[in-house]
Design an enzyme around this catalytic site. Sequence first.
Site, PDB file in Angstrom:
ATOM      1  N   GLU A 262      63.084  10.959  23.844  1.00  0.00           N
ATOM      2  CA  GLU A 262      63.688  12.107  24.519  1.00  0.00           C
ATOM      3  C   GLU A 262      63.218  13.402  23.867  1.00  0.00           C
ATOM      4  OE1 GLU A 262      67.927  11.725  24.669  1.00  0.00           O
ATOM      5  OE2 GLU A 262      67.893   9.874  25.831  1.00  0.00           O
ATOM      6  N   HIS A 280      70.380  12.752  29.762  1.00  0.00           N
ATOM      7  CA  HIS A 280      71.337  12.649  28.654  1.00  0.00           C
ATOM      8  C   HIS A 280      72.536  13.578  28.899  1.00  0.00           C
ATOM      9  CE1 HIS A 280      71.468  11.191  24.255  1.00  0.00           C
ATOM     10  NE2 HIS A 280      72.693  11.364  24.702  1.00  0.00           N
TER      11      HIS A 280
END
Length: 526
Positions: A262, A280
């Site tokens: 990420e 997220h």
Amino acid sequence: MPKVLISDELSDAAVNIFKTRGIEVDFQPQLGPDAAKLKEIIGNYDGLAIRSATKVKADIIAAAKNLKVIGRAGIGVDNVDIPAATAKGIVVMNTPFGNSITTAEHAIALMFAAARQVPEANLSTQAGKWEKNRFMGRELYAKTLGLIGCGNIGGIVADRALGLKMKVVAYDPFLSAERAVQIGVEKVELEELLARADMISLHVPLTDKTKNVLSRENLAKTKRGVIIVNAARGGLVDEQALREALESEQVAAAAFDVFTIEPAKENVLFGAPNFIATPHLGASTNEAQENVALQVAEQMSDYLLTGAVTNALNMASITAEEAPRLKPFAALAEKLGAFAGQIADEGLEEVEIEYEGDVTKLNMKPLTASALAGILRPLLQDVNVVSAPALLKERGVPLTESTRDASPIYDSLIRIKVKTGGKWRTLGGTVVAGAPKIAEVKGMQLEAPFHPAMLFINNSDKPGFIGALGTLLGEAGVNIATFHLGREDVGADAIALVGIDQAPSDSVLTAIKNLPQVRYAKLLRF
């Protein structure tokens, strides 16, 4: 006046808490991703308040000459090098329960979206297609939801799922049968969950034991047409294998809020059939953001102004007055707990903590919390001394504490017993000249210091063991720092605690386990 840097987005109310408490605040919410700039200025601050964008690595901590506390507004601290912070005496805090409901609700939302193909149906409808027959969904009613992890967030998901009249089965080594009954779920092993679940939702931290818990092999064992939701941590599912399972329709749909890497600008799952992705967002609600921001501001202010420690991941929560007396015993309790947690190979069924001697005159609550944090951390890495008792209670693991005014050998002794696989494992320790020491294992007496890497070996007391072990380690280039032995009697049960400077490879550890005198061997890290 203490000075705090806020390098990520935090609410104005949190900034005002610092100011009203008399703390100078430097609010630079866009600084987080600029590691070079952060490293350049971090030496000017006593506190650092962050969310997920700021990566506090070892080089930044090394440059933090005045830093005393790092506060993470949220649960996960993957972006903080905790060992480096600990070595430098920097307290690392998080806010473990501020966004639990929000994350659980997002998992439920992803479940609905996947079951009813909401994102694709939305795009199709707004494009003017009206493909009513194309989007045939499925009900959640009466379906079986499999939870991998049933702690705080998993328990909330279970409660919501039961409200939808789903059946919930859960795989969690820490979940007791009694707790499962209390929250209305059926405790099962992973194999059974894979075979029975119509939908699977993951709610565990990323550890060595949980990495790729849904591996290629395990995905093949799922019920055909299963839906998989991951709003916990990237890396819990083999992403390449899931892509193939989606294409073969072994998995009907998947919805992920987290990814192995990420920010996930590209991923093997992107573009897969019936795959939903969100960036997220688990903790991204106004309520959760406000809660964790206010919480971290209060905690950091308390520490900087009074020395009180709350929700710390690398030290016990104690008042400033208690700190000098409790500190060595808190360190002992945490290390004994870490030892016990690493040898609880078959889950945790029960915990007993015994205090003997002078230590019973102290406040034992933070000592127990330190011990429990040590026990739970090998499987639940985000646990801290504040959340550990609650996490143990949530899983229904019985805890017994007892005291004895005098200790037969030492001024003070802490003994930890953990029940795993139906058997008890017992450890005892003391403080000698301010340093924590291991004093007994399995009731066998010895006095061994803790070492960053140690071999714990349970063996039969027969000639040749020490020589064979030394030869194996020597040939592997593993240097022995300390070597301590204990035994019941000549030729009977024995133990060895070996401090080593290099961790042995898996093949060397296997060779140690295969020595004829060895009954059990484990690499421990402290």
